[in-house]
Design a protein around this motif. Sequence first.
Motif: not given
Length: 202
Positions: A185-197
């Motif tokens: 029911g949720r998504i945990e963001i472990l690394s905003k920096e990687i997601l931004l790529t």
Amino acid sequence: MIGCEVLELRSGKFLFRQGDLPDGFYGLNGGRLKATTVREDGREAILAVIEPGNWFGQTSMAAHVPRARDVVALEDSSIFAVKPDAFDALMQNHNLVMAIARLQSMHLNLLYRMIEDATLHSTQARVARRLVLLAYGDLTMASKNRREVTVSQDTLAMMVGVTRQTLALELRAFATQGAIALRYGRIEILSKEILLTFCENL
């Protein structure tokens, strides 16, 4: 506030529907709502998840035109409602007019961003960009991002305009790279920096 009422809205109930005459300017005190449009064939497009602290409904109120979309509760919600007469009176105040103008600008920027995503970016980038936006509270755009995005994958798929299966593929790619972790029911963001790529010039 004079002319302001508190409404309690149960999960799944509509605050208003597309085509309704405007009867309030609203602020979400607790719970979550979604702004959505449903086509004649039943396909739904979720435009935004509205969280506590957000005010909305000003466009129809100021222009005296029918509602352009549906707003429905995702969970039990408490809502401040400023009625039309009170809203018109408050709009005589310069400070409120400026606040409404800033709110309208923020909503318009979100709309332009959605159009840009739909026309210029890949599916992967659209999913990543929406996750980043949700981490800042969607319309709230809080100063600090959250580590968890508490929307279901079905809801996220409708927000981005892709199938549930396509979304699952993109999320797994993000997880493999260490950007996110998929929870129930949720998504945990472990690394905003990687997601931004993945975002293609956010």
